[in-house]
Design an enzyme around this catalytic site. Structure first.
Site, PDB file in Angstrom:
ATOM      1  N   ARG A  42      -4.746   1.807   7.967  1.00  0.00           N
ATOM      2  CA  ARG A  42      -5.362   0.355   8.139  1.00  0.00           C
ATOM      3  C   ARG A  42      -6.230   0.478   9.066  1.00  0.00           C
ATOM      4  O   ARG A  42      -6.266  -0.441  10.252  1.00  0.00           O
ATOM      5  CB  ARG A  42      -4.080  -0.579   8.609  1.00  0.00           C
ATOM      6  CG  ARG A  42      -2.978  -0.475   7.562  1.00  0.00           C
ATOM      7  CD  ARG A  42      -3.092  -1.320   6.388  1.00  0.00           C
ATOM      8  NE  ARG A  42      -2.060  -1.467   5.612  1.00  0.00           N
ATOM      9  CZ  ARG A  42      -1.584  -0.666   4.535  1.00  0.00           C
ATOM     10  NH1 ARG A  42      -2.502   0.382   4.223  1.00  0.00           N
ATOM     11  NH2 ARG A  42      -0.765  -0.800   3.808  1.00  0.00           N
ATOM     12  N   SER A  74       1.120  -8.672   5.679  1.00  0.00           N
ATOM     13  CA  SER A  74       1.834  -8.022   6.590  1.00  0.00           C
ATOM     14  C   SER A  74       1.108  -8.220   7.919  1.00  0.00           C
ATOM     15  O   SER A  74      -0.109  -8.247   8.103  1.00  0.00           O
ATOM     16  CB  SER A  74       1.647  -6.488   6.551  1.00  0.00           C
ATOM     17  OG  SER A  74       2.102  -6.112   5.222  1.00  0.00           O
ATOM     18  N   GLU A  98      -1.729  -6.713  12.718  1.00  0.00           N
ATOM     19  CA  GLU A  98      -2.609  -6.131  11.723  1.00  0.00           C
ATOM     20  C   GLU A  98      -3.848  -7.171  11.656  1.00  0.00           C
ATOM     21  O   GLU A  98      -5.031  -6.677  11.523  1.00  0.00           O
ATOM     22  CB  GLU A  98      -2.064  -6.021  10.327  1.00  0.00           C
ATOM     23  CG  GLU A  98      -2.705  -5.196   9.390  1.00  0.00           C
ATOM     24  CD  GLU A  98      -2.322  -4.931   8.047  1.00  0.00           C
ATOM     25  OE1 GLU A  98      -1.376  -4.026   8.025  1.00  0.00           O
ATOM     26  OE2 GLU A  98      -2.402  -5.728   7.005  1.00  0.00           O
TER      27      GLU A  98
HETATM   28  P1  FAD Z   1     -11.360 -11.604   6.421  1.00  0.00           P
HETATM   29  O1  FAD Z   1     -10.200 -11.876   6.678  1.00  0.00           O
HETATM   30  O2  FAD Z   1     -12.349 -12.691   6.027  1.00  0.00           O
HETATM   31  O3  FAD Z   1     -12.084 -10.539   7.305  1.00  0.00           O
HETATM   32  C1  FAD Z   1     -11.223  -9.579   8.103  1.00  0.00           C
HETATM   33  C2  FAD Z   1     -12.205  -8.831   9.131  1.00  0.00           C
HETATM   34  O4  FAD Z   1     -13.077  -8.204   8.528  1.00  0.00           O
HETATM   35  C3  FAD Z   1     -12.783  -9.860  10.202  1.00  0.00           C
HETATM   36  O5  FAD Z   1     -12.690  -9.315  11.211  1.00  0.00           O
HETATM   37  C4  FAD Z   1     -14.051 -10.220   9.519  1.00  0.00           C
HETATM   38  O6  FAD Z   1     -15.116 -10.418  10.535  1.00  0.00           O
HETATM   39  C5  FAD Z   1     -14.374  -8.707   8.899  1.00  0.00           C
HETATM   40  N1  FAD Z   1     -15.270  -8.910   7.922  1.00  0.00           N
HETATM   41  C6  FAD Z   1     -15.168  -9.745   6.592  1.00  0.00           C
HETATM   42  N2  FAD Z   1     -16.215  -9.293   5.907  1.00  0.00           N
HETATM   43  C7  FAD Z   1     -16.804  -8.450   6.347  1.00  0.00           C
HETATM   44  C8  FAD Z   1     -18.146  -7.914   6.132  1.00  0.00           C
HETATM   45  N3  FAD Z   1     -18.916  -7.964   4.858  1.00  0.00           N
HETATM   46  N4  FAD Z   1     -18.762  -7.078   6.989  1.00  0.00           N
HETATM   47  C9  FAD Z   1     -18.348  -6.830   8.186  1.00  0.00           C
HETATM   48  N5  FAD Z   1     -17.108  -7.264   8.449  1.00  0.00           N
HETATM   49  C10 FAD Z   1     -16.495  -8.177   7.617  1.00  0.00           C
HETATM   50  N6  FAD Z   1      -3.970  -5.655   3.266  1.00  0.00           N
HETATM   51  C11 FAD Z   1      -3.749  -4.296   2.653  1.00  0.00           C
HETATM   52  O7  FAD Z   1      -4.603  -3.522   3.379  1.00  0.00           O
HETATM   53  N7  FAD Z   1      -2.985  -4.101   1.572  1.00  0.00           N
HETATM   54  C12 FAD Z   1      -2.415  -5.179   1.220  1.00  0.00           C
HETATM   55  O8  FAD Z   1      -1.532  -4.834   0.128  1.00  0.00           O
HETATM   56  C13 FAD Z   1      -2.517  -6.540   1.353  1.00  0.00           C
HETATM   57  N8  FAD Z   1      -1.713  -7.669   0.871  1.00  0.00           N
HETATM   58  C14 FAD Z   1      -2.062  -8.728   1.389  1.00  0.00           C
HETATM   59  C15 FAD Z   1      -1.349  -9.880   0.838  1.00  0.00           C
HETATM   60  C16 FAD Z   1      -1.339 -10.983   1.102  1.00  0.00           C
HETATM   61  C17 FAD Z   1      -0.649 -12.172   0.428  1.00  0.00           C
HETATM   62  C18 FAD Z   1      -2.525 -11.386   2.173  1.00  0.00           C
HETATM   63  C19 FAD Z   1      -2.734 -12.723   2.463  1.00  0.00           C
HETATM   64  C20 FAD Z   1      -2.959 -10.444   2.808  1.00  0.00           C
HETATM   65  C21 FAD Z   1      -2.953  -9.077   2.225  1.00  0.00           C
HETATM   66  N9  FAD Z   1      -3.677  -7.937   2.874  1.00  0.00           N
HETATM   67  C22 FAD Z   1      -3.493  -6.582   2.428  1.00  0.00           C
HETATM   68  C23 FAD Z   1      -4.664  -8.321   3.820  1.00  0.00           C
HETATM   69  C24 FAD Z   1      -6.005  -8.608   3.377  1.00  0.00           C
HETATM   70  O9  FAD Z   1      -6.202  -9.138   2.092  1.00  0.00           O
HETATM   71  C25 FAD Z   1      -6.991  -7.268   3.513  1.00  0.00           C
HETATM   72  O10 FAD Z   1      -6.895  -6.850   4.648  1.00  0.00           O
HETATM   73  C26 FAD Z   1      -8.523  -7.689   2.848  1.00  0.00           C
HETATM   74  O11 FAD Z   1      -9.240  -6.809   2.661  1.00  0.00           O
HETATM   75  C27 FAD Z   1      -9.303  -8.875   3.906  1.00  0.00           C
HETATM   76  O12 FAD Z   1     -10.425  -9.179   3.279  1.00  0.00           O
HETATM   77  P2  FAD Z   1     -11.041 -10.771   3.729  1.00  0.00           P
HETATM   78  O13 FAD Z   1     -12.244 -10.919   2.778  1.00  0.00           O
HETATM   79  O14 FAD Z   1     -10.094 -11.939   3.485  1.00  0.00           O
HETATM   80  O15 FAD Z   1     -11.342 -10.327   5.150  1.00  0.00           O
HETATM   81  P1  NAP Z   2       7.933  -1.895   0.401  1.00  0.00           P
HETATM   82  O1  NAP Z   2       7.812  -1.279  -0.722  1.00  0.00           O
HETATM   83  O2  NAP Z   2       9.270  -2.978   0.916  1.00  0.00           O
HETATM   84  O3  NAP Z   2       8.229  -0.860   1.649  1.00  0.00           O
HETATM   85  C1  NAP Z   2       8.125  -1.112   2.763  1.00  0.00           C
HETATM   86  C2  NAP Z   2       7.233  -0.307   3.681  1.00  0.00           C
HETATM   87  O4  NAP Z   2       7.836   1.122   3.548  1.00  0.00           O
HETATM   88  C3  NAP Z   2       5.895  -0.540   3.301  1.00  0.00           C
HETATM   89  O5  NAP Z   2       5.327  -1.098   4.184  1.00  0.00           O
HETATM   90  C4  NAP Z   2       5.398   1.054   3.063  1.00  0.00           C
HETATM   91  O6  NAP Z   2       4.478   1.352   4.119  1.00  0.00           O
HETATM   92  C5  NAP Z   2       6.672   2.206   3.373  1.00  0.00           C
HETATM   93  N1  NAP Z   2       6.868   2.912   2.055  1.00  0.00           N
HETATM   94  C6  NAP Z   2       7.430   2.355   0.984  1.00  0.00           C
HETATM   95  N2  NAP Z   2       7.594   3.413   0.142  1.00  0.00           N
HETATM   96  C7  NAP Z   2       7.100   4.515   0.943  1.00  0.00           C
HETATM   97  C8  NAP Z   2       6.687   5.942   0.449  1.00  0.00           C
HETATM   98  N3  NAP Z   2       7.312   6.408  -0.406  1.00  0.00           N
HETATM   99  N4  NAP Z   2       6.152   6.802   1.469  1.00  0.00           N
HETATM  100  C9  NAP Z   2       5.779   6.305   2.563  1.00  0.00           C
HETATM  101  N5  NAP Z   2       5.710   4.748   3.154  1.00  0.00           N
HETATM  102  C10 NAP Z   2       6.612   4.117   1.984  1.00  0.00           C
HETATM  103  O7  NAP Z   2       6.778  -2.661   0.976  1.00  0.00           O
HETATM  104  P2  NAP Z   2       6.103  -4.185   0.490  1.00  0.00           P
HETATM  105  O8  NAP Z   2       6.139  -5.155   1.835  1.00  0.00           O
HETATM  106  O9  NAP Z   2       6.585  -4.604  -0.661  1.00  0.00           O
HETATM  107  O10 NAP Z   2       4.649  -3.757   0.388  1.00  0.00           O
HETATM  108  C11 NAP Z   2       4.234  -2.847  -0.712  1.00  0.00           C
HETATM  109  C12 NAP Z   2       2.812  -2.268  -0.672  1.00  0.00           C
HETATM  110  O11 NAP Z   2       1.875  -3.296  -0.400  1.00  0.00           O
HETATM  111  C13 NAP Z   2       2.836  -1.284   0.615  1.00  0.00           C
HETATM  112  O12 NAP Z   2       2.008  -0.144   0.610  1.00  0.00           O
HETATM  113  C14 NAP Z   2       2.324  -2.465   1.613  1.00  0.00           C
HETATM  114  O13 NAP Z   2       1.501  -1.656   2.640  1.00  0.00           O
HETATM  115  C15 NAP Z   2       1.264  -3.238   0.966  1.00  0.00           C
HETATM  116  N6  NAP Z   2       1.182  -4.578   1.370  1.00  0.00           N
HETATM  117  C16 NAP Z   2       0.304  -4.825   2.416  1.00  0.00           C
HETATM  118  C17 NAP Z   2       0.025  -6.038   3.051  1.00  0.00           C
HETATM  119  C18 NAP Z   2      -0.820  -6.119   4.176  1.00  0.00           C
HETATM  120  O14 NAP Z   2      -1.160  -7.270   4.446  1.00  0.00           O
HETATM  121  N7  NAP Z   2      -1.286  -5.120   4.748  1.00  0.00           N
HETATM  122  C19 NAP Z   2       0.734  -7.012   2.552  1.00  0.00           C
HETATM  123  C20 NAP Z   2       1.699  -7.033   1.644  1.00  0.00           C
HETATM  124  C21 NAP Z   2       1.649  -5.648   0.859  1.00  0.00           C
HETATM  125  P3  NAP Z   2       2.923   1.122   4.014  1.00  0.00           P
HETATM  126  O15 NAP Z   2       2.684  -0.223   4.181  1.00  0.00           O
HETATM  127  O16 NAP Z   2       2.416   2.140   4.738  1.00  0.00           O
HETATM  128  O17 NAP Z   2       2.442   1.474   2.462  1.00  0.00           O
END
Ligand code: FAD
Ligand code: NAP
Length: 339
Positions: free
Chosen positions: A166, A239, A335
């Site tokens: 991340r 998250s 995050e």
């Molecule tokens: P924004 O929120 O608009 O911006 C995020 C940051 O990036 C800000 O600092 C902004 O200034 C900067 N930024 C935006 N666009 C640019 C650009 N073009 N150039 C330079 N800087 C920029 N994340 C995960 O990693 N895995 C997931 O599974 C995941 N699941 C999610 C589920 C839900 C329901 C939600 C709400 C979020 C989730 N996220 C997840 C977080 C998020 O969706 C991601 O990080 C996504 O990539 C953010 O994109 P955005 O366009 O909305 O960014």
């Molecule tokens: P989950 O399946 O309930 O698992 C809980 C956590 O355990 C996850 O965050 C994941 O870490 C870790 N995990 C699960 N299985 C694993 C494995 N085999 N090896 C290593 N780590 C493991 O998670 P969840 O909340 O439903 O999310 C599912 C996936 O979507 C995850 O990868 C999560 O990161 C991603 N997600 C991200 C966001 C966001 O905003 N960043 C939001 C929703 C979902 P990791 O997070 O490191 O993968």
């Protein structure tokens, strides 16, 4: 062509938490020349700029006394295709999930585990978006970014981006790089990643033993829809905390007191703890204080029940951090990007 600047614009529709703050100025960029024109004008007027994609990884704690530059560029294309490996490129403002669906419809594999992540293509490299065992670094083929300090356009290869969990060079240098477009190396044959969470089980329930990339995407979408709140219905930014990666010794100490601790050993000998488990164990799951709360099904997700302010959500996050540090000796890192 000059790009119009609006004034005093509510950012409520532009962030998935649904926080109602105001941008002093607001403009949209549909092209590289729009980006250049807006940045030049902001420089001339000495107005700071906040770049915005889908607003899904952002917590706005106050009015934005800056110009919010909303990335609205669109376009995706195949750049090269040798019959097996396919290089695709998408503009920064392209919404991420429709881009993933487009790649799958072309018969291209690689992005299926990253289905249903909100936001834009341009923000995806910021935190090396990841889910279900895949991160964009695994399929990343390069990006084009504008250096906001010098105005130069620079190409980044995988090794230039310092992608981590991340994390990336871009996240560590906020405001320096504006990402214009991103390239991905996809494949016509599937290398399935099914060992993470309940993905294989969901496919088995559907009687699928040899899944296609589209079937994996569909399974992940269905799991995500069950577990995660839809921002259109309940404000959230996914998250709220990163899963902490800590020394194995610390985990053994926790395991002695909590045998059920959810922990994943890492290649470097450290251990990743499920932050959601820690928060749930500490009793925060479903907690609500006014309109700021912890989701009832997924304790890693903070939610806005309607009128919570960013400051209230930030305060709740800090209370959770302090509690987890006291109970487990573990520091939780937020995050979303804080403004
Ligand atoms: P924004 O929120 O608009 O911006 C995020 C940051 O990036 C800000 O600092 C902004 O200034 C900067 N930024 C935006 N666009 C640019 C650009 N073009 N150039 C330079 N800087 C920029 N994340 C995960 O990693 N895995 C997931 O599974 C995941 N699941 C999610 C589920 C839900 C329901 C939600 C709400 C979020 C989730 N996220 C997840 C977080 C998020 O969706 C991601 O990080 C996504 O990539 C953010 O994109 P955005 O366009 O909305 O960014
Ligand atoms: P989950 O399946 O309930 O698992 C809980 C956590 O355990 C996850 O965050 C994941 O870490 C870790 N995990 C699960 N299985 C694993 C494995 N085999 N090896 C290593 N780590 C493991 O998670 P969840 O909340 O439903 O999310 C599912 C996936 O979507 C995850 O990868 C999560 O990161 C991603 N997600 C991200 C966001 C966001 O905003 N960043 C939001 C929703 C979902 P990791 O997070 O490191 O993968």
């Amino acid at each position: 062509m000059p790009v119009p600047w609006q004034q005093h614009v509510s950012l409520k529709p532009y962030n998935t938490f649904g926080i109602d703050v105001t941008a002093r100025y607001f403009a949209q960029a549909h092209s590289d020349s729009d980006v250049r024109a807006v940045l030049a004008e902001a420089h001339r007027r000495e107005v700071p700029v906040l770049v915005l994609g889908g607003g899904s990884n952002l917590l706005l704690t106050r009015d934005v006394e800056a110009l919010v530059l909303h990335m609205a560029s669109s376009g995706r294309q195949v750049l090269a295709d040798d019959g097996q490996r396919v290089l695709v490129e998408a503009e920064a403002g392209e919404p991420w999930h429709p881009f993933v669906q487009w790649s799958l419809a072309q018969g291209l594999c690689g992005l299926e585990n990253l289905s249903l992540i909100p936001g834009t293509v341009g923000a995806a490299p910021m935190q090396n978006v990841g889910a279900y065992g895949v991160e964009i670094k695994d399929v990343f083929a390069g990006l084009t970014a504008l250096d906001r300090q010098t105005g130069e356009v620079r190409e980044f290869a995988l090794q230039d981006c310092a992608f981590g969990y991340r994390d990336s060079l871009f996240k560590r240098n906020p405001g320096r790089w504006l990402i214009l477009r991103v390239r991905f190396a996809l494949s016509r044959s599937l290398q399935a990643h099914l060992d993470y969470g309940p993905v294989r089980q969901r496919l088995a329930e559907q009687g699928i033993e040899q899944p296609t990339a589209q079937a994996i995407s569909d399974a992940i979408c269905s799991i995500r829809r069950e577990k995660l709140p839809d921002p259109a219905e309940l404000g959230n930014a996914g998250s709220f905390f990163k899963n902490p990666v800590v020394p194995a010794q610390l985990v053994e100490g926790i395991r002695a007191r909590f045998p059920g601790v959810v922990a994943y050993p890492q290649a470097d000998g450290q251990v990743k703890l499920a932050a959601g488990w820690l928060i749930e164990q500490a009793g925060w799951k479903g907690y609500r204080d006014g309109d700021a709360g912890v989701h009832r099904l997924q304790s890693l997700v903070l939610v806005n029940y309607g009128r919570a302010s960013g400051a209230q959500l930030h305060d709740l996050a800090r209370r959770i951090q302090a509690d987890i540090l006291e109970r487990f000796g573990v520091t939780l890192e937020m995050e979303p990007n804080l403004y």
